[in-house]
Design an enzyme around this catalytic site. Structure first.
Site, PDB file in Angstrom:
ATOM      1  N   THR A 273       0.846  -1.184   0.000  1.00  0.00           N
ATOM      2  CA  THR A 273       0.000   0.000   0.000  1.00  0.00           C
ATOM      3  C   THR A 273       0.885   1.238   0.000  1.00  0.00           C
ATOM      4  O   THR A 273       1.977   1.223   0.580  1.00  0.00           O
ATOM      5  CB  THR A 273      -0.952   0.016   1.220  1.00  0.00           C
ATOM      6  OG1 THR A 273      -1.796   1.176   1.158  1.00  0.00           O
ATOM      7  CG2 THR A 273      -0.188   0.038   2.532  1.00  0.00           C
ATOM      8  N   HIS A 325       2.807 -11.986  14.110  1.00  0.00           N
ATOM      9  CA  HIS A 325       3.876 -12.550  14.935  1.00  0.00           C
ATOM     10  C   HIS A 325       3.646 -14.026  15.267  1.00  0.00           C
ATOM     11  O   HIS A 325       4.556 -14.706  15.767  1.00  0.00           O
ATOM     12  CB  HIS A 325       4.000 -11.742  16.234  1.00  0.00           C
ATOM     13  CG  HIS A 325       5.385 -11.679  16.782  1.00  0.00           C
ATOM     14  ND1 HIS A 325       6.412 -12.482  16.336  1.00  0.00           N
ATOM     15  CD2 HIS A 325       5.934 -10.887  17.752  1.00  0.00           C
ATOM     16  CE1 HIS A 325       7.511 -12.213  17.009  1.00  0.00           C
ATOM     17  NE2 HIS A 325       7.256 -11.239  17.863  1.00  0.00           N
TER      18      HIS A 325
END
Length: 354
Positions: A273, A325
């Site tokens: 983006t 994560h």
């Protein structure tokens, strides 16, 4: 002879949508293939064409939620065929006078007055319903936040050499390929190459399994007035710079004209983006579920930096990598972003595919 106009199937897992606007009026003469109505689903907004020549009879008003396969209008093919004897088909649209259709639907923009003593023109609030696209975007962001553990790491990139390449070759590139070379193609190339070295960022979690994608379908975020869409460049690693730029331009054009199909908006393995086009200096992008990572590009600003122990002015860009994560550790995430930085700062390796 009257024939029903049905809401067409427009993609896998799409069962309903909303008629945003009728592009013809009740009683208009319509021609097969011309735009008839605008349909918004949770995947895309599309223009539905007229299936036949004839006179239009609208059955469902704009703003109505409809199901795939539902009849929303009729077309009287007998009327247009009778007129075709004396009126060329190219003029059929003006052969009939439109019949008004009564619209009992409450306007989408309905002022909510919080101060009863103030005139309507001084409304302190305006309430409008969320579009299907906006609602789906919100649902996906909530889903991404609730099912993943996101961490963001940052770096900065010296854009000097990329800017020099673009300046030097822009005219010849555009003459050869019919399109300008932008920054996004460099980042798509760099990310594909870095993803091949850090496969955890091109993966996803499926129950208790980690699914590694051995292909690179890169989503490129495009901002529209009605919301954010992320069409996907398929097999981006196999495309040339010109191929990437052409794909981005075509997808952006289709997005603006509401011609994207749901299949063009799903199945990406990684997303890029660029908030820099709006002036963003730094941001924390959110990966599109079930993807596990996203890169955010930002504005290029001239800053004083130290190069070979000398202070110099360079065009710098902050970049952000947000990752899940649960599947990606900091070492892999930081290593990936460092590789992207290296490829952009030394673009010869990308151009030579080294």
């Amino acid at each position: 002879m009257k024939k029903s106009i049905l809401v067409p199937e427009i993609g896998e897992a799409v069962s309903k949508g909303t008629i945003v606007e009728w592009l013809k009026q009740n009683g208009d003469a319509i021609i097969q293939g011309e735009p008839l109505f605008e349909l918004e689903t949770d995947k895309a907004t599309v223009i539905v064409p007229a299936p036949e020549n004839g006179e239009l009879e609208i059955l469902v008003l704009k703003g109505t939620e409809v199901n795939i396969g539902q009849a929303v209008a009729n077309v009287d093919t007998a009327i247009i065929k009778a007129e075709e004897k004396s009126v060329p088909i190219s003029e059929a649209g003006s052969a009939k006078t439109s019949k008004p259709i009564e619209d009992p639907v409450v306007p989408k923009t309905a002022p909510v007055i919080s101060n009863v003593n103030a005139p309507s023109e001084e409304a302190l609030q305006t309430r409008v319903p969320m579009t299907a696209l906006r609602k789906k975007t919100a649902e996906r962001l909530i889903l991404a936040r609730s099912r993943a553990v996101h961490v963001t790491t940052y770096n900065e990139i010296d854009m000097s050499k990329v800017i020099a390449i673009r300046s030097h070759y822009q005219d010849s590139f555009e003459k050869e390929h019919g399109i300008k070379i932008g920054y996004m193609s460099f980042f798509v190339k760099a990310c594909c190459k870095a993803l091949s070295m850090h496969k955890e960022l091109n993966a996803q979690i499926d129950n208790d399994d980690i699914v590694y994608n051995n292909y690179y379908d890169i989503g490129v975020a495009i901002s529209l007035d009605r919301g954010l869409v992320v069409p996907v460049i398929r097999k981006a690693d196999t495309l040339t710079f010109a191929g990437i730029e052409s794909s981005i331009a075509e997808l952006a054009k289709r997005a603006r004209n509401k011609l994207l199909t749901p299949n063009e908006l799903q199945g990406g393995t990684f997303t890029i983006t660029n908030g820099g086009v709006f002036g963003s200096l730094l941001s924390t992008p959110v990966p599109a579920f079930p993807q596990v990572a996203i890169v955010g590009m930002h504005s290029i600003k001239k800053r004083a930096v130290v190069v070979d122990d000398q202070i110099t002015i360079r065009p710098m860009m902050y970049v952000a990598l947000t990752y899940d994560h649960r599947i990606v550790d900091g070492r892999e995430a930081i290593g990936f972003l460092v590789k992207v930085k290296e490829f952009i700062e030394e673009p010869d390796t990308l151009l030579l595919e080294m």
